[in-house]
Motif scaffolding. Structure first.
Motif, PDB file in Angstrom:
ATOM      1  N   GLY A 184       0.786  -1.230  -0.094  1.00 52.08           N
ATOM      2  CA  GLY A 184      -0.192   0.037  -0.056  1.00 52.08           C
ATOM      3  C   GLY A 184       1.136   1.288  -0.089  1.00 52.08           C
ATOM      4  N   ASN A 185       0.169   2.271   0.168  1.00 46.48           N
ATOM      5  CA  ASN A 185       1.155   3.935   0.258  1.00 46.48           C
ATOM      6  C   ASN A 185       1.629   3.968   1.572  1.00 46.48           C
ATOM      7  OD1 ASN A 185       1.670   6.110  -0.893  1.00 46.48           O
ATOM      8  ND2 ASN A 185       0.095   7.058  -0.385  1.00 46.48           N
ATOM      9  N   PHE A 186       2.602   3.330   1.907  1.00 48.95           N
ATOM     10  CA  PHE A 186       3.452   3.359   3.032  1.00 48.95           C
ATOM     11  C   PHE A 186       4.744   3.450   2.823  1.00 48.95           C
ATOM     12  CE2 PHE A 186       0.558   3.100   6.818  1.00 48.95           C
ATOM     13  CZ  PHE A 186      -0.303   2.606   6.290  1.00 48.95           C
ATOM     14  N   PRO A 187       5.581   4.284   3.427  1.00 49.39           N
ATOM     15  CA  PRO A 187       7.027   4.703   3.167  1.00 49.39           C
ATOM     16  C   PRO A 187       7.947   3.451   3.508  1.00 49.39           C
ATOM     17  CG  PRO A 187       6.580   5.809   5.159  1.00 49.39           C
ATOM     18  CD  PRO A 187       5.474   5.116   4.644  1.00 49.39           C
ATOM     19  N   ASP A 188       9.159   3.600   3.101  1.00 49.63           N
ATOM     20  CA  ASP A 188      10.112   2.290   3.068  1.00 49.63           C
ATOM     21  C   ASP A 188      10.521   2.122   4.533  1.00 49.63           C
ATOM     22  OD1 ASP A 188      11.936   3.090   0.212  1.00 49.63           O
ATOM     23  OD2 ASP A 188      10.117   2.317   0.524  1.00 49.63           O
ATOM     24  N   ARG A 189      10.120   3.116   5.409  1.00 50.49           N
ATOM     25  CA  ARG A 189      10.174   2.837   6.949  1.00 50.49           C
ATOM     26  C   ARG A 189       9.445   1.568   7.238  1.00 50.49           C
ATOM     27  NH1 ARG A 189       8.196   5.888  10.265  1.00 50.49           N
ATOM     28  NH2 ARG A 189       6.759   6.698   9.321  1.00 50.49           N
ATOM     29  N   PHE A 190       8.553   1.131   6.834  1.00 53.06           N
ATOM     30  CA  PHE A 190       7.714  -0.168   7.096  1.00 53.06           C
ATOM     31  C   PHE A 190       8.173  -1.163   6.225  1.00 53.06           C
ATOM     32  CE2 PHE A 190       4.142   1.435   9.540  1.00 53.06           C
ATOM     33  CZ  PHE A 190       4.271   3.138   9.163  1.00 53.06           C
TER      34      PHE A 190
END
Lengths: 115, 111
Positions: free
Chosen positions: A58-64
């Motif tokens: 989904g639309n989550f940054p690479d921190r996840f």
């Protein structure tokens, strides 16, 4: 027949720290999806793991980031925590990728609070 | 962009009457729709689903209706019971794709 189990139940971290959340899928399920549910919102899809690989995101940054193990259990890692990462993190399992007319089964979630 | 919308944040119904929860979607590729119920401090529990090849699916007191032309689905609970008080989420998915959830409707059934 154990359902989806998540650990820990609650977690408190400070900004900048890193966190790992864990999930064991329902027996017979090989696909694990992670969701973030902010207060007053519906679950937002983070990513899905199948055969130890990230299949959708989904639309989550690479921190996840995440991982799936040979026994189908999974981890969700979040780096450089922000205040906005405070939420309920839900794990869901299902048999096979795609919906295939099969519902996802959810765990009770991990409540993450960032101070 | 919210692809699944539940425009009523809350609903109150008398015990024994019908509860109708509504959901609208924007993506015409969605072909599988679900309703989940969530109690506080618990994860969402699957309630009922419907495939786009049907327009109605019934399971006991719960019936889901799908109107593809209007991109609208609804959940009917008859008769409503106090134990039905919870937050209800609708969700939708296209083939091989992720699930999209609405923001939920909090149902209160008054004894």
């Amino acid at each position: 027949d154990a359902g989806v189990t998540q650990s820990p139940t609650h977690l408190i971290k400070t900004r900048g720290q890193q966190v790992t959340l864990r999930c064991s899928p329902k027996s017979g399920h090989d696909t694990v999806s992670w969701y973030q549910q902010a207060l007053g919102q519906g679950p937002q899809f983070i990513f899905q793991y199948y055969e130890e690989e990230e299949r959708q995101r989904g639309n989550f940054p690479d921190r996840f980031s995440g991982h799936q193990f040979p026994n189908y259990s999974s981890e969700l890692n979040v780096n450089a925590l922000l205040l906005g990462d405070s939420a309920l993190y839900l794990c869901a399992s299902s048999p096979g990728t795609g919906h295939q007319d099969q519902p996802q089964h959810f765990g009770d979630g991990t409540r993450l609070s960032i101070l | 962009d919210q692809q699944v919308k539940q425009n009523s944040p809350s609903l109150s119904v008398q015990e024994g009457r019908i509860s109708i929860l509504n959901c609208d979607y924007t993506n015409s590729m969605f072909d599988y729709f679900l309703w989940y119920k969530k109690y506080p401090a618990e994860g969402p529990t699957f309630l009922i689903s419907i495939s786009s090849i049907k327009d109605k699916n019934e399971d006991g007191r719960f019936t889901v209706f799908l109107n593809k032309s209007a991109k609208h689905l609804s959940l009917h609970i008859v008769p409503s019971q106090p134990g039905d008080s919870a937050v209800y989420f609708c969700a939708a998915s296209a083939p091989g794709n992720q699930f999209y959830f609405g923001t939920g409707t909090s149902l209160t059934v008054i004894p």
